[in-house]
Scaffold this motif. Structure first.
Motif, PDB file in Angstrom:
ATOM      1  N   ASP A  68       0.824  -1.214   0.000  1.00 16.52           N
ATOM      2  CA  ASP A  68       0.000   0.000   0.000  1.00 16.52           C
ATOM      3  C   ASP A  68       0.854   1.259   0.000  1.00 16.52           C
TER       4      ASP A  68
ATOM      5  N   LYS B 181      -9.426   3.489  -0.350  1.00 15.13           N
ATOM      6  CA  LYS B 181      -9.026   2.940  -1.649  1.00 15.13           C
ATOM      7  C   LYS B 181     -10.254   2.714  -2.507  1.00 15.13           C
TER       8      LYS B 181
ATOM      9  N   LEU C 250      -3.033   2.479   4.967  1.00 13.41           N
ATOM     10  CA  LEU C 250      -4.148   2.685   4.047  1.00 13.41           C
ATOM     11  C   LEU C 250      -5.295   3.397   4.754  1.00 13.41           C
TER      12      LEU C 250
END
Length: 142
Positions: free
Chosen positions: A11, A18, A15
């Protein structure tokens, strides 16, 4: 996917959000709390590798992150950068900058100008989870 590219194989940080085209991560930069990256998922190197519509969608997210960052972190300045010299995978850096940060007024990649300010880092670090939540709330509706 490029198996030699760190942004293809991971990533690239914590993260936050997304979708099928891109992701938003929180960079692990202890001296720059709130530093985010918007990363195009597909391995391309340049903005001109994207269609006009894709460029627009990417920059829309970059500008949303900047706006949220300004509202929550209240930096003296926000730096936007898309370098890719070290990692030629399209990504944008969105960096909250403060007069108290160790690099100011230089770039986030400059030599340190001063010693780390623990009180400043603590004050800004507590804002990061609020910023992350706000990004997730806003991007959940994009």
């Amino acid at each position: 996917m490029n198996t030699n590219c760190p942004l293809c194989t991971s990533d690239g940080g914590e993260l936050i959000w997304k979708n099928h085209e891109l992701r938003v991560i929180l960079a692990n930069e202890p001296e720059l709390p709130g530093f985010c990256r918007v990363i195009w998922n597909e391995h391309v190197a340049e903005m001109s590798d994207l269609s006009l519509d894709q460029r627009g969608r990417l920059l829309h997210i970059v500008f949303l992150i900047e706006k949220i960052m300004r509202e929550v972190m209240q930096p003296d300045k926000v730096n936007l950068a898309a370098l890719g010299n070290m990692v030629p995978h399209l990504h944008w850096h969105i960096i909250p900058r403060f007069k108290e940060d160790v690099f100011f007024p230089g770039s986030a990649w400059s030599e340190k100008q001063r010693e780390s300010n623990a009180a400043h880092l603590q004050k800004q670090s507590v804002k990061v989870p609020v910023m992350v939540k706000r990004i997730q709330d806003v991007l959940g509706h994009v």
